[in-house]
Design a protein around this motif. Structure first.
Motif, PDB file in Angstrom:
ATOM      1  N   ALA A  90       0.835  -1.198   0.000  1.00  0.00           N
ATOM      2  CA  ALA A  90       0.000   0.000   0.000  1.00  0.00           C
ATOM      3  C   ALA A  90       0.871   1.249   0.000  1.00  0.00           C
ATOM      4  N   SER A  91       0.219   2.409  -0.202  1.00  0.00           N
ATOM      5  CA  SER A  91       0.946   3.672  -0.143  1.00  0.00           C
ATOM      6  C   SER A  91       1.144   4.112   1.306  1.00  0.00           C
ATOM      7  N   MET A  92       0.254   3.669   2.189  1.00  0.00           N
ATOM      8  CA  MET A  92       0.399   3.917   3.622  1.00  0.00           C
ATOM      9  C   MET A  92      -0.446   2.910   4.380  1.00  0.00           C
ATOM     10  N   ILE A  93      -0.087   2.689   5.658  1.00  0.00           N
ATOM     11  CA  ILE A  93      -0.837   1.724   6.461  1.00  0.00           C
ATOM     12  C   ILE A  93      -0.894   2.175   7.911  1.00  0.00           C
ATOM     13  N   GLN A  94      -2.024   1.904   8.541  1.00  0.00           N
ATOM     14  CA  GLN A  94      -2.167   2.081   9.979  1.00  0.00           C
ATOM     15  C   GLN A  94      -2.648   0.736  10.520  1.00  0.00           C
ATOM     16  N   ILE A  95      -1.822   0.117  11.373  1.00  0.00           N
ATOM     17  CA  ILE A  95      -2.128  -1.222  11.875  1.00  0.00           C
ATOM     18  C   ILE A  95      -2.570  -1.129  13.327  1.00  0.00           C
ATOM     19  N   ASN A  96      -3.816  -1.531  13.562  1.00  0.00           N
ATOM     20  CA  ASN A  96      -4.338  -1.658  14.922  1.00  0.00           C
ATOM     21  C   ASN A  96      -4.577  -3.126  15.259  1.00  0.00           C
ATOM     22  N   GLY A  97      -4.676  -3.975  14.246  1.00  0.00           N
ATOM     23  CA  GLY A  97      -4.982  -5.393  14.421  1.00  0.00           C
ATOM     24  C   GLY A  97      -3.769  -6.285  14.232  1.00  0.00           C
ATOM     25  N   TYR A  98      -3.968  -7.413  13.510  1.00  0.00           N
ATOM     26  CA  TYR A  98      -2.959  -8.463  13.393  1.00  0.00           C
ATOM     27  C   TYR A  98      -2.621  -8.715  11.925  1.00  0.00           C
ATOM     28  N   ILE A  99      -1.330  -8.744  11.610  1.00  0.00           N
ATOM     29  CA  ILE A  99      -0.879  -9.113  10.262  1.00  0.00           C
ATOM     30  C   ILE A  99       0.192 -10.183  10.392  1.00  0.00           C
ATOM     31  N   GLU A 100       0.000 -11.272   9.658  1.00  0.00           N
ATOM     32  CA  GLU A 100       1.013 -12.312   9.546  1.00  0.00           C
ATOM     33  C   GLU A 100       1.402 -12.364   8.073  1.00  0.00           C
ATOM     34  N   GLY A 101       2.478 -11.650   7.745  1.00  0.00           N
ATOM     35  CA  GLY A 101       2.932 -11.554   6.363  1.00  0.00           C
ATOM     36  C   GLY A 101       3.824 -10.339   6.210  1.00  0.00           C
ATOM     37  N   ASP A 102       4.424 -10.214   5.049  1.00  0.00           N
ATOM     38  CA  ASP A 102       5.326  -9.093   4.790  1.00  0.00           C
ATOM     39  C   ASP A 102       4.541  -7.872   4.319  1.00  0.00           C
ATOM     40  N   ALA A 103       5.038  -6.688   4.679  1.00  0.00           N
ATOM     41  CA  ALA A 103       4.378  -5.432   4.309  1.00  0.00           C
ATOM     42  C   ALA A 103       5.341  -4.552   3.526  1.00  0.00           C
ATOM     43  N   LEU A 104       4.897  -4.110   2.356  1.00  0.00           N
ATOM     44  CA  LEU A 104       5.647  -3.158   1.534  1.00  0.00           C
ATOM     45  C   LEU A 104       4.822  -1.884   1.466  1.00  0.00           C
ATOM     46  N   CYS A 152      -1.239  -3.489  18.362  1.00  0.00           N
ATOM     47  CA  CYS A 152      -1.190  -4.222  17.094  1.00  0.00           C
ATOM     48  C   CYS A 152      -0.120  -5.302  17.156  1.00  0.00           C
ATOM     49  N   GLU A 153      -0.176  -6.238  16.202  1.00  0.00           N
ATOM     50  CA  GLU A 153       0.849  -7.264  16.094  1.00  0.00           C
ATOM     51  C   GLU A 153       1.170  -7.494  14.628  1.00  0.00           C
ATOM     52  N   LEU A 154       2.446  -7.338  14.277  1.00  0.00           N
ATOM     53  CA  LEU A 154       2.930  -7.585  12.918  1.00  0.00           C
ATOM     54  C   LEU A 154       3.987  -8.672  12.985  1.00  0.00           C
ATOM     55  N   VAL A 155       3.692  -9.809  12.342  1.00  0.00           N
ATOM     56  CA  VAL A 155       4.634 -10.924  12.276  1.00  0.00           C
ATOM     57  C   VAL A 155       5.052 -11.047  10.820  1.00  0.00           C
ATOM     58  N   PHE A 190       6.061  -6.217  17.153  1.00  0.00           N
ATOM     59  CA  PHE A 190       6.593  -6.376  15.803  1.00  0.00           C
ATOM     60  C   PHE A 190       7.679  -7.441  15.834  1.00  0.00           C
ATOM     61  N   SER A 191       7.508  -8.469  15.026  1.00  0.00           N
ATOM     62  CA  SER A 191       8.481  -9.551  14.947  1.00  0.00           C
ATOM     63  C   SER A 191       8.853  -9.749  13.478  1.00  0.00           C
ATOM     64  N   GLY A 192      10.037  -9.285  13.106  1.00  0.00           N
ATOM     65  CA  GLY A 192      10.474  -9.391  11.721  1.00  0.00           C
ATOM     66  C   GLY A 192      11.594  -8.405  11.443  1.00  0.00           C
ATOM     67  N   ARG A 193      11.877  -8.215  10.170  1.00  0.00           N
ATOM     68  CA  ARG A 193      12.943  -7.319   9.752  1.00  0.00           C
ATOM     69  C   ARG A 193      12.364  -6.010   9.236  1.00  0.00           C
ATOM     70  N   CYS A 194      13.079  -4.913   9.495  1.00  0.00           N
ATOM     71  CA  CYS A 194      12.686  -3.587   9.039  1.00  0.00           C
ATOM     72  C   CYS A 194      13.655  -3.098   7.987  1.00  0.00           C
ATOM     73  N   ASP A 195      13.156  -2.584   6.881  1.00  0.00           N
ATOM     74  CA  ASP A 195      14.001  -1.960   5.865  1.00  0.00           C
ATOM     75  C   ASP A 195      13.342  -0.678   5.399  1.00  0.00           C
ATOM     76  N   ILE A 196      14.133   0.384   5.326  1.00  0.00           N
ATOM     77  CA  ILE A 196      13.618   1.658   4.839  1.00  0.00           C
ATOM     78  C   ILE A 196      13.759   1.706   3.325  1.00  0.00           C
ATOM     79  N   ILE A 197      12.757   2.276   2.661  1.00  0.00           N
ATOM     80  CA  ILE A 197      12.806   2.466   1.214  1.00  0.00           C
ATOM     81  C   ILE A 197      13.457   3.824   0.963  1.00  0.00           C
TER      82      ILE A 197
END
Length: 114
Positions: A60-74, A85-88, A104-111
């Protein structure tokens, strides 16, 4: 055949009692209260409510996470991980905000724009 929406400022809402098994591709903003087992791809914004769950990758162009995501986010813009929130998964973003209490459980990379 390619179907294009003429609405440039469309808003899609996925209600709390909705469960989708499959990928979602749209061009506007989406607010998710329900559950999606599949990827969500939009050139607009994703707002994931406290009750919302996504089991798949998001783009997406932007995201606001209040819930649960299991997957990668670009995210090609700001990503907000709200309290509770929980981001796996891995996260790629341009701007990142993490509130106290976000998980937050995962890797962070800045674009970085070339």
């Amino acid at each position: 055949m390619k179907i294009q929406s003429k609405a440039t400022n469309s808003q899609t809402i996925i209600a709390e009692d909705v469960a989708i098994d499959g990928n979602i591709i749209l061009s506007g903003n989406v607010t998710i209260y329900g559950e999606i087992k599949g990827s969500v791809k939009t050139d607009g914004a994703i707002q994931l409510a406290k009750s919302g769950k996504i089991y798949g990758d998001v783009e997406a162009s932007m995201i606001q996470i209040n819930g649960y995501i299991e997957g990668d986010a670009l995210i090609n813009g700001p990503a907000e991980l709200m309290k509770g929130c929980e981001l796996v998964g891995n996260l790629k973003y341009k701007i990142l905000t993490i509130e106290d209490g976000a998980q937050f459980s995962g890797r962070c990379d800045i674009i970085v724009d070339e």
